[in-house]
Write an enzyme that holds these catalytic residues in place. Sequence first.
Site, PDB file in Angstrom:
ATOM      1  CD  GLU A  86      -3.117  -0.202   0.090  1.00  0.00           C
ATOM      2  OE1 GLU A  86      -3.268   0.289  -1.039  1.00  0.00           O
ATOM      3  OE2 GLU A  86      -3.647  -1.268   0.453  1.00  0.00           O
ATOM      4  CB  THR A 123       4.284   0.157  -2.663  1.00  0.00           C
ATOM      5  OG1 THR A 123       3.086  -0.443  -3.139  1.00  0.00           O
ATOM      6  CG2 THR A 123       4.548  -0.286  -1.245  1.00  0.00           C
ATOM      7  CG  ASP A 124       0.765   3.493  -6.275  1.00  0.00           C
ATOM      8  OD1 ASP A 124       1.120   4.002  -5.182  1.00  0.00           O
ATOM      9  OD2 ASP A 124      -0.305   3.795  -6.834  1.00  0.00           O
ATOM     10  CB  SER A 151     -26.758   0.817 -16.486  1.00  0.00           C
ATOM     11  OG  SER A 151     -26.672   0.518 -15.107  1.00  0.00           O
ATOM     12  N   GLY A 183     -14.072   0.474  -2.699  1.00  0.00           N
ATOM     13  CA  GLY A 183     -12.637   0.195  -2.736  1.00  0.00           C
ATOM     14  C   GLY A 183     -12.292  -1.092  -3.460  1.00  0.00           C
ATOM     15  CB  SER A 204     -11.350  -1.369  -8.545  1.00  0.00           C
ATOM     16  OG  SER A 204     -10.864  -0.339  -9.348  1.00  0.00           O
ATOM     17  CB  SER A 213     -14.504   2.604 -12.049  1.00  0.00           C
ATOM     18  OG  SER A 213     -13.286   2.641 -11.343  1.00  0.00           O
ATOM     19  CD  GLU A 239     -11.125   4.848 -13.384  1.00  0.00           C
ATOM     20  OE1 GLU A 239     -11.373   5.825 -12.660  1.00  0.00           O
ATOM     21  OE2 GLU A 239     -11.590   3.714 -13.160  1.00  0.00           O
ATOM     22  CG  ASP A 259      -7.646  -0.002  -8.997  1.00  0.00           C
ATOM     23  OD1 ASP A 259      -6.810  -0.511  -8.221  1.00  0.00           O
ATOM     24  OD2 ASP A 259      -8.316   1.011  -8.713  1.00  0.00           O
TER      25      ASP A 259
HETATM   26  P1  ADP Z   1     -14.951   2.100  -7.312  1.00  0.00           P
HETATM   27  O1  ADP Z   1     -14.030   2.279  -6.149  1.00  0.00           O
HETATM   28  O2  ADP Z   1     -15.981   1.047  -7.046  1.00  0.00           O
HETATM   29  O3  ADP Z   1     -14.220   1.905  -8.583  1.00  0.00           O
HETATM   30  P2  ADP Z   1     -15.671   4.559  -8.591  1.00  0.00           P
HETATM   31  O4  ADP Z   1     -16.305   5.794  -8.079  1.00  0.00           O
HETATM   32  O5  ADP Z   1     -14.304   4.658  -9.167  1.00  0.00           O
HETATM   33  O6  ADP Z   1     -15.748   3.480  -7.411  1.00  0.00           O
HETATM   34  O7  ADP Z   1     -16.569   3.927  -9.728  1.00  0.00           O
HETATM   35  C1  ADP Z   1     -17.942   3.752  -9.535  1.00  0.00           C
HETATM   36  C2  ADP Z   1     -18.686   4.172 -10.788  1.00  0.00           C
HETATM   37  O8  ADP Z   1     -18.518   3.144 -11.796  1.00  0.00           O
HETATM   38  C3  ADP Z   1     -20.162   4.296 -10.567  1.00  0.00           C
HETATM   39  O9  ADP Z   1     -20.499   5.578 -10.112  1.00  0.00           O
HETATM   40  C4  ADP Z   1     -20.716   4.016 -11.952  1.00  0.00           C
HETATM   41  O10 ADP Z   1     -20.618   5.163 -12.783  1.00  0.00           O
HETATM   42  C5  ADP Z   1     -19.744   2.968 -12.494  1.00  0.00           C
HETATM   43  N1  ADP Z   1     -20.240   1.608 -12.191  1.00  0.00           N
HETATM   44  C6  ADP Z   1     -19.651   0.685 -11.412  1.00  0.00           C
HETATM   45  N2  ADP Z   1     -20.399  -0.438 -11.336  1.00  0.00           N
HETATM   46  C7  ADP Z   1     -21.495  -0.225 -12.069  1.00  0.00           C
HETATM   47  C8  ADP Z   1     -22.670  -0.991 -12.376  1.00  0.00           C
HETATM   48  N3  ADP Z   1     -22.855  -2.215 -11.877  1.00  0.00           N
HETATM   49  N4  ADP Z   1     -23.590  -0.437 -13.188  1.00  0.00           N
HETATM   50  C9  ADP Z   1     -23.420   0.815 -13.677  1.00  0.00           C
HETATM   51  N5  ADP Z   1     -22.358   1.576 -13.425  1.00  0.00           N
HETATM   52  C10 ADP Z   1     -21.405   1.085 -12.628  1.00  0.00           C
HETATM   53 MG    MG Z   2     -12.782   3.332  -9.338  1.00  0.00          MG
END
Ligand code: ADP
Ligand code: MG
Length: 380
Positions: free
Chosen positions: A34, A36-37, A68, A123, A125, A127, A160, A172
């Site tokens: 953690e 460390t990157d 979605s 946490g 990920s 996204s 991102e 991630d």
């Molecule tokens: P995390 O830490 O989970 O990556 P982020 O804020 O980086 O949190 O990413 C979350 C975002 O990714 C959500 O706000 C949404 O836009 C998108 N997302 C993640 N999972 C889903 C899902 N199952 N359906 C639709 N969008 C999603």
């Molecule tokens: Mg994210």
Amino acid sequence: MDMKELIRKTFVERFGAPEGQLFASAGRINLIGEHTDYNEGFVFPGAIDKVIMAEIRPNGSHSVRALSIDIDEYCEFGLNEEDAPSQSWARYIFGVCREIMKHGGKVEGFDTVFAGNVPLGAGLSSSAALESCFAFALNELFNAGSISKFELARIGQSTEHNYCGVNCGIMDQFASVFGKAGHLIRLDCRDLSYEYFPFSPEHHSLVLVDSRVKHELKDSPYNKRRESCERVARALGVPSLRDVSLAELNAARVTISDEDYRRAKYVVEERDRVLCVCSALGRGDYEEVGRMMYATHEGLSKDYEVSCEELDFLVDVARRTGVTGARIMGGGFGGCTINLVENSIHDRFIAEACKQFAEKYGHEPKIYDVVISDGARRVE
Ligand code: ADP
Ligand code: MG
């Protein structure tokens, strides 16, 4: 109805037959390594059994039609730069399309329905799971798989940066694309070389406890930590703390501030702890893995000072309940702890963590059992 059936059914209702093709990618944990990157050290993530799954069918046009299921929204967008959708979830998909095209790859219009069970913003990920799922799928569907896995991870990361306003590292997306069941991946953040290590404990499992607290801090502690590390590296005449031994750091102690010393000490020790965990896994020594996790937490809390009361409390509950290893996971100041828990105390630990945390902080944490699983893939 399971996720796959729900997606199949929704796809046909929305877009009609025939069915498209199914793809999935995973969220991730980081066992150890953690902060460390940015010090050119190691991280040690793995993909988990929480995924984003998408059904996709080329539609012969130049636009994307996406539904979605979880957010219950539909969105249509073109593939040119000025066509960026406003919904944040759709921007991840749009961004992946754009980044593939910028990379020289091909993307044409498609219809898609997707859903997932990676908790959002916990946490793990979600996204990266979303980006990797679409990056992998569009590579298969429009580029005959010619884009390398490494580039797919890069495409997720650039998405991102350029379309979602998140200036993240590569871990991630890397874990989500490269994830392999029963294996963690040691990623060397200096040169991005990597190695798989088997992680399939017989008598333990991984449990995440999400405190559901996030402390917003005004003075940008992340940047301050980076600056400390950079100052110490400069004082020692090396490009990064990667190249510093604890003995060298101690020898230079009088020339640096006490705070910078503690920050650097954590980073140097954490680099070595990752290596120690890798060799412990080679021997199947999960007790040693657990000791290292506790040591990381101690370092993050006392030396690096990125923990918080609630997370220290959760790690303390883990220790008192006899959990093998526990630490904060992620940047700190809230979020999850990751726990290596022996099967015989699994249920008791979860009950204790929920009860004691709720008594003290007024709400229950969320619990996620995770198994190290495959990353981006086609779903049969
Ligand atoms: P995390 O830490 O989970 O990556 P982020 O804020 O980086 O949190 O990413 C979350 C975002 O990714 C959500 O706000 C949404 O836009 C998108 N997302 C993640 N999972 C889903 C899902 N199952 N359906 C639709 N969008 C999603
Ligand atoms: Mg994210």
